[in-house]
Structures are given as structure tokens and as C-alpha cells.
Design a protein around this motif. Structure first.
Motif, PDB file in Angstrom:
ATOM      1  N   GLY A   1       0.810  -1.215   0.000  1.00 55.14           N
ATOM      2  CA  GLY A   1       0.000   0.000   0.000  1.00 55.14           C
ATOM      3  C   GLY A   1       0.840   1.261   0.000  1.00 55.14           C
ATOM      4  O   GLY A   1       0.370   2.332  -0.366  1.00 55.14           O
TER       5      GLY A   1
ATOM      6  N   LYS B   1      -8.296  -9.404  -1.400  1.00 54.14           N
ATOM      7  CA  LYS B   1      -8.480  -7.958  -1.247  1.00 54.14           C
ATOM      8  C   LYS B   1      -8.575  -7.526   0.212  1.00 54.14           C
ATOM      9  O   LYS B   1      -7.925  -6.567   0.630  1.00 54.14           O
ATOM     10  CB  LYS B   1      -9.712  -7.506  -2.032  1.00 54.14           C
TER      11      LYS B   1
ATOM     12  N   GLU C   1      -5.957  -5.090   2.145  1.00 54.77           N
ATOM     13  CA  GLU C   1      -6.393  -3.824   2.742  1.00 54.77           C
ATOM     14  C   GLU C   1      -5.999  -3.752   4.212  1.00 54.77           C
ATOM     15  O   GLU C   1      -5.569  -2.706   4.698  1.00 54.77           O
ATOM     16  CB  GLU C   1      -7.911  -3.649   2.586  1.00 54.77           C
TER      17      GLU C   1
ATOM     18  N   LYS D   1      -3.508  -0.952   5.963  1.00 52.73           N
ATOM     19  CA  LYS D   1      -3.997  -0.125   7.075  1.00 52.73           C
ATOM     20  C   LYS D   1      -3.256  -0.403   8.377  1.00 52.73           C
ATOM     21  O   LYS D   1      -3.581   0.167   9.416  1.00 52.73           O
ATOM     22  CB  LYS D   1      -5.498  -0.366   7.271  1.00 52.73           C
TER      23      LYS D   1
END
Length: 192
Positions: A9, A171, A175, A179
């Protein structure tokens, strides 16, 4: 010094890294930190973007994989003795051979492992930590680790090779990683 590892990310993992020159600041210390970080997080390879530097440098120790294989498993990778070395300004000259699956993981994408298909051999042009030029072909597991680390220099991740359905299934986990909702045995940097 053990460096924190950049988590999935973070934008640095998607940047194309740049070649460096011998006068890159504190290069030998940075390389020493890369080795310490890789071993400290139980890795077999580590690329500079994974420690937040968009430069074309990675370290590989595939000897530890080869040395831990059973004799019958070693026969599956003929001629692969493993390597322990630094690759700077690496560029692929050629990749060939039948693509074969191997269950890959990544320190920047903890707790996710998936089968990825890659060619049997890779030929690289690169310089070592003393900026001596090399062009060499690697096979088997060593080629696999090099392909994986090399991809980091081009902003690619092993999950990019997965089929769309598999990516969708991952997914939620991806995520959570982005985070910071993950625990690891090593320090990570999360993009805010």
C-alpha cells in the motif's frame, strides 16, 4: 541496524527504481543494514524499495534455501548451489525456460503466500557492492528469488501475477496490511 520494512500500500513499492553511482551516500552501511534487516525478518531476499529507498539494489541469500532442502528436493534444482550476494543496478538481459510454480511470499505482504509461475532461468547484468560489473545466468530457486527481488525495482509485486479472482479473494487481507492491521515479528512502515 535493522530497518523497518515498507508494507503493501506504500507508494514506494510501485515506483520504478533508479540506478545509483558509487558515490551514493553511505552505500556500504546501507548494504550492511539491508543484510541485517533481511536476516532479522527471516527473509531470503530484500530490495531497497522495501526499506523505502527507490534505488536499484537488492540482496539475496538463496544458499539458506538450498542448504535446507532434502537431497531428493535438491535434485529438482540441478546446478543451483544458491548465492549470497548484492545486486546493484541490475537489468534483465534474458529470461527463458519453462514457467514453473513456486509458493512465494514477501516481507512487505506478510502472511500471504501464493503460487507464482516464473521462467526457469534469468540472465542479469549488474554491478556488485564494489561496482564491479557482472553478467550471469541463474537457475532454479536462485532465479526465482532474483526475479522476485528484481520485480521490486520495477514497482511490481508477486501478487500482480495472480489471476483476478485470486486477487479479489485476497483484497480484504491486502487492505488490512495497508492499514496496519497486521502483526509481524519485524517493524513495518505503513502509508498514511
Amino acid at each position: 541496524m535493522i530497518l523497518p520494512i515498507v508494507a503493501y500500500g506504500h507508494p514506494v513499492l510501485r515506483k520504478v527504481s533508479e540506478d545509483i553511482t558509487p558515490d551514493y551516500p553511505h552505500l556500504q552501511q546501507f548494504i550492511a543494514n539491508m543484510w541485517e534487516t533481511m536476516y532479522g525478518s527471516s527473509g531470503v531476499g530484500l530490495a531497497a524499495p522495501q526499506v523505502n529507498k527507490a534505488i536499484r539494489l537488492f540482496v539475496v541469500d538463496s544458499e539458506q534455501i538450498i542448504n535446507n532442502l532434502e537431497e531428493d528436493e535438491k535434485a529438482e534444482y540441478p546446478g543451483d548451489q544458491g548465492v549470497k550476494q548484492v545486486f546493484i543496478n541490475a537489468h534483465i538481459v534474458d529470461a527463458e525456460g519453462k514457467e514453473w510454480p513456486y509458493n512465494e511470499g514477501c516481507l512487505s505482504i506478510p502472511k500471504i503466500r501464493e503460487d507464482v509461475y516464473r521462467p526457469e532461468t534469468i540472465r542479469l547484468r549488474y554491478v556488485d557492492e564494489n561496482f564491479q560489473p557482472h553478467e550471469r545466468t541463474f537457475h532454479g530457486i536462485t532465479a526465482r528469488v532474483i526475479f522476485h527481488e528484481y520485480d521490486h525495482l520495477d514497482g511490481k509485486l508477486f501478487i500482480d501475477y495472480l489471476k483476478p479472482l485470486k486477487r479479489r479473494m485476497l483484497k480484504g487481507k491486502l487492505e488490512d496490511i495497508s492499514k496496519g492491521k497486521i502483526s509481524t515479528d519485524y517493524k513495518m512502515i505503513f502509508h498514511k
